[in-house]
Scaffold this active site. Structure first.
Site, PDB file in Angstrom:
ATOM      1  N   LYS A 116     -29.345   4.443  11.808  1.00  0.00           N
ATOM      2  CA  LYS A 116     -29.610   5.470  10.573  1.00  0.00           C
ATOM      3  C   LYS A 116     -28.681   6.389  10.154  1.00  0.00           C
ATOM      4  O   LYS A 116     -27.723   6.973  11.193  1.00  0.00           O
ATOM      5  CB  LYS A 116     -30.676   6.468  11.264  1.00  0.00           C
ATOM      6  CG  LYS A 116     -30.991   7.559  10.388  1.00  0.00           C
ATOM      7  CD  LYS A 116     -32.428   8.394  10.808  1.00  0.00           C
ATOM      8  CE  LYS A 116     -32.795   9.510  10.005  1.00  0.00           C
ATOM      9  NZ  LYS A 116     -31.747  10.646   9.675  1.00  0.00           N
TER      10      LYS A 116
ATOM     11  N   TYR B 189     -31.936  27.106   8.938  1.00  0.00           N
ATOM     12  CA  TYR B 189     -31.592  25.938   9.354  1.00  0.00           C
ATOM     13  C   TYR B 189     -32.366  24.760   9.055  1.00  0.00           C
ATOM     14  O   TYR B 189     -31.714  23.590   8.791  1.00  0.00           O
ATOM     15  CB  TYR B 189     -31.855  26.169  11.162  1.00  0.00           C
ATOM     16  CG  TYR B 189     -31.633  24.670  11.884  1.00  0.00           C
ATOM     17  CD1 TYR B 189     -30.423  24.297  12.223  1.00  0.00           C
ATOM     18  CD2 TYR B 189     -32.526  23.812  12.184  1.00  0.00           C
ATOM     19  CE1 TYR B 189     -30.289  23.060  12.558  1.00  0.00           C
ATOM     20  CE2 TYR B 189     -32.309  22.767  12.506  1.00  0.00           C
ATOM     21  CZ  TYR B 189     -31.173  22.280  13.060  1.00  0.00           C
ATOM     22  OH  TYR B 189     -30.982  20.914  13.636  1.00  0.00           O
TER      23      TYR B 189
ATOM     24  N   TYR C 258     -29.479  10.685  19.466  1.00  0.00           N
ATOM     25  CA  TYR C 258     -28.048  10.942  19.322  1.00  0.00           C
ATOM     26  C   TYR C 258     -27.329  10.698  20.530  1.00  0.00           C
ATOM     27  O   TYR C 258     -27.775  10.717  21.770  1.00  0.00           O
ATOM     28  CB  TYR C 258     -27.957  12.512  19.183  1.00  0.00           C
ATOM     29  CG  TYR C 258     -28.231  12.953  17.765  1.00  0.00           C
ATOM     30  CD1 TYR C 258     -27.683  12.414  16.715  1.00  0.00           C
ATOM     31  CD2 TYR C 258     -29.313  14.125  17.670  1.00  0.00           C
ATOM     32  CE1 TYR C 258     -28.105  13.065  15.421  1.00  0.00           C
ATOM     33  CE2 TYR C 258     -29.742  14.547  16.666  1.00  0.00           C
ATOM     34  CZ  TYR C 258     -29.121  14.190  15.299  1.00  0.00           C
ATOM     35  OH  TYR C 258     -29.308  14.517  14.140  1.00  0.00           O
TER      36      TYR C 258
ATOM     37  N   MET D 135     -37.048  14.876  13.489  1.00  0.00           N
ATOM     38  CA  MET D 135     -36.738  16.426  13.281  1.00  0.00           C
ATOM     39  C   MET D 135     -36.633  17.176  14.425  1.00  0.00           C
ATOM     40  O   MET D 135     -37.652  16.949  15.147  1.00  0.00           O
ATOM     41  CB  MET D 135     -37.825  16.833  12.134  1.00  0.00           C
ATOM     42  CG  MET D 135     -37.701  16.247  10.627  1.00  0.00           C
ATOM     43  SD  MET D 135     -39.105  16.822   9.772  1.00  0.00           S
ATOM     44  CE  MET D 135     -40.335  15.996  10.345  1.00  0.00           C
TER      45      MET D 135
ATOM     46  N   GLY E   6     -35.395  13.454   0.470  1.00  0.00           N
ATOM     47  CA  GLY E   6     -35.985  14.002  -0.867  1.00  0.00           C
ATOM     48  C   GLY E   6     -37.123  13.336  -1.139  1.00  0.00           C
ATOM     49  O   GLY E   6     -37.981  13.384  -2.419  1.00  0.00           O
TER      50      GLY E   6
ATOM     51  N   HIS F  99     -28.597  11.830   5.978  1.00  0.00           N
ATOM     52  CA  HIS F  99     -29.064  13.041   6.860  1.00  0.00           C
ATOM     53  C   HIS F  99     -29.718  14.338   6.081  1.00  0.00           C
ATOM     54  O   HIS F  99     -29.369  15.220   6.723  1.00  0.00           O
ATOM     55  CB  HIS F  99     -27.713  13.387   7.856  1.00  0.00           C
ATOM     56  CG  HIS F  99     -28.207  13.858   9.220  1.00  0.00           C
ATOM     57  ND1 HIS F  99     -27.785  13.046  10.168  1.00  0.00           N
ATOM     58  CD2 HIS F  99     -28.742  15.063   9.572  1.00  0.00           C
ATOM     59  CE1 HIS F  99     -28.334  13.550  11.245  1.00  0.00           C
ATOM     60  NE2 HIS F  99     -28.720  14.951  10.840  1.00  0.00           N
TER      61      HIS F  99
ATOM     62  N   ASP G  50     -34.533   7.407   3.533  1.00  0.00           N
ATOM     63  CA  ASP G  50     -35.014   8.857   3.407  1.00  0.00           C
ATOM     64  C   ASP G  50     -34.137   9.517   2.507  1.00  0.00           C
ATOM     65  O   ASP G  50     -33.127   9.224   1.716  1.00  0.00           O
ATOM     66  CB  ASP G  50     -35.122   9.227   4.751  1.00  0.00           C
ATOM     67  CG  ASP G  50     -33.618   9.743   5.228  1.00  0.00           C
ATOM     68  OD1 ASP G  50     -32.593   9.515   4.651  1.00  0.00           O
ATOM     69  OD2 ASP G  50     -33.655  10.088   6.724  1.00  0.00           O
TER      70      ASP G  50
ATOM     71  N   THR H  12     -28.977   7.255  15.502  1.00  0.00           N
ATOM     72  CA  THR H  12     -28.232   8.166  14.509  1.00  0.00           C
ATOM     73  C   THR H  12     -26.810   7.949  14.317  1.00  0.00           C
ATOM     74  O   THR H  12     -26.077   8.313  15.468  1.00  0.00           O
ATOM     75  CB  THR H  12     -28.408   9.553  14.202  1.00  0.00           C
ATOM     76  OG1 THR H  12     -30.068   9.788  14.133  1.00  0.00           O
ATOM     77  CG2 THR H  12     -27.866  10.205  13.224  1.00  0.00           C
TER      78      THR H  12
ATOM     79  N   SER I 205     -37.481  12.997  17.550  1.00  0.00           N
ATOM     80  CA  SER I 205     -36.174  13.199  17.672  1.00  0.00           C
ATOM     81  C   SER I 205     -35.663  13.452  19.000  1.00  0.00           C
ATOM     82  O   SER I 205     -36.320  14.205  19.851  1.00  0.00           O
ATOM     83  CB  SER I 205     -35.560  14.530  16.911  1.00  0.00           C
ATOM     84  OG  SER I 205     -34.290  15.175  17.038  1.00  0.00           O
TER      85      SER I 205
END
Length: 349
Positions: free
Chosen positions: A212, A18, A124, A72, A269, A236, A267, A150, A100
């Site tokens: 976002k 996940y 959300y 997260m 990586g 995302h 954001d 988001t 989050s």
């Protein structure tokens, strides 16, 4: 993913899948990492770098450095301390943390653990709008400075790893803690959210609003026109639509479209301090770091997450010195360019 086999053993295949997985064939997931390597530095020499200023400004306030802990979900499935451990790590490193709305620790508990440290709340929008509005009210009541909405999750992207993962810890939208599959949780998201809803949530929050999940310059312009305080350029974490642009590649067109009208974050990586420097040189005000710091939490609890954040900040500091740019605010595109195409480069070693 190479180098993460210990985490699969530690977390179990479902939870690891996940957290680590991405959408589709995971091309964007991989490119988020590779994209930073496509940019090369142009350092200046014989510059006095004896004193360096890492600070940046977000929402009109000076921050110690531009490394932000990304929102997260379900962090207690990564480590027993969960969001409390992450909050402790953020506080210890003067890092802004974004909590989050899928937190496995309540907003007041995280606020108490954060103390005076900077914290924002990611939201959300759920089909049951009252759930989202209740979270907004809690964020305002408990000192969260801003709301990060988001906007790239009308439905869940096609993901294959972690399909057996179940959330067993209590959530704000599932206080009983009864096990829920990701499909059940994803099904709670509201696919009808539009630009017309932004104002209502901003008014309800009475907090600065960032969006976002923006990748297009025209969407960035529309967000500015809607009165947002900031934009997070993001795909995302490669978890929604595969084969989208990496965040850093989408950043420059967004910067060109909106300039300094709002705060810009990026954001996807970010794993090294020199990634942070590249982001700022390309026009971002800060970066969000997700999985990289979550792996630190999983391996070593709060101390592990703190070590990852501290290394990122120290690498960023060293990068400023070696770039001949002692003030992070002075980074601009003169310090970076795309690498020329490299052919037949022998592997290291």
């Amino acid at each position: 993913m190479s180098g993460l086999s210990d985490l699969e053993d530690l977390l179990g295949p479902d939870a690891f899948g996940y957290f680590a997985g991405g959408a589709g064939a995971e091309l964007t997931l991989r490119d988020n990492l590779a994209a930073w390597e496509r940019y090369a530095f142009h350092p200046k020499v014989l510059v006095d770098v004896g004193v360096r200023d890492l600070s940046t400004t977000l929402l009109g306030r000076e921050r110690a450095h531009p490394v932000v802990v990304a929102p997260m979900a379900y962090q207690r499935h990564a480590h027993e301390t969960g969001e409390l451990g992450m909050a402790a790590a953020a506080a210890a490193t003067d890092s802004l943390m974004v909590l989050s709305s899928q937190t496995t620790t309540s907003l007041p508990e995280v606020a108490a653990a954060s103390g005076e440290s900077d914290r924002w709340f990611q939201l959300y929008v759920f089909k049951e709008r009252s759930v989202s509005l209740d979270l907004v009210a809690q964020a305002r009541e408990h000192g969260y400075e801003a709301l990060v909405l988001t906007v790239d999750f009308p439905v869940a992207g096609w993901r294959e790893r972690g399909s057996g993962f179940r959330v067993t810890h209590p959530l704000a939208l599932n206080p009983s803690g009864a096990p829920l599959t990701t499909e059940q949780l994803f099904g709670m998201h509201d696919p009808t959210l539009t630009w017309d809803d932004l104002g209502a949530f901003a008014e309800a929050a009475d907090l600065p609003l960032l969006v976002k999940g923006v990748l297009r310059p025209d969407d960035a312009v529309r967000a500015v026109d809607a009165g947002v305080a900031g934009i997070v350029v993001s795909n995302h974490g490669g978890r929604q639509l595969d084969t989208t642009l990496a965040g850093v590649d989408a950043l420059v067109p967004v910067v060109d479209a909106v300039g300094d009208a709002v705060d810009l974050l990026v954001d996807g990586g970010v794993t090294r301090g020199w990634d942070v420097a590249k982001a700022l040189a390309l026009g971002a005000d800060a970066v969000l770091v997700g999985r990289h710091v979550l792996w630190g939490l999983a391996r070593g609890g709060p101390a592990g997450a703190e070590a990852v954040l501290r290394q990122l900040v120290e690498e960023f500091d060293t990068t400023l010195a070696l770039l001949g740019c002692p003030n992070a605010r002075d980074l601009d595109r003169s310090y970076v360019s795309r690498f020329p195409e490299r052919k037949n480069v022998p592997p290291h070693g």
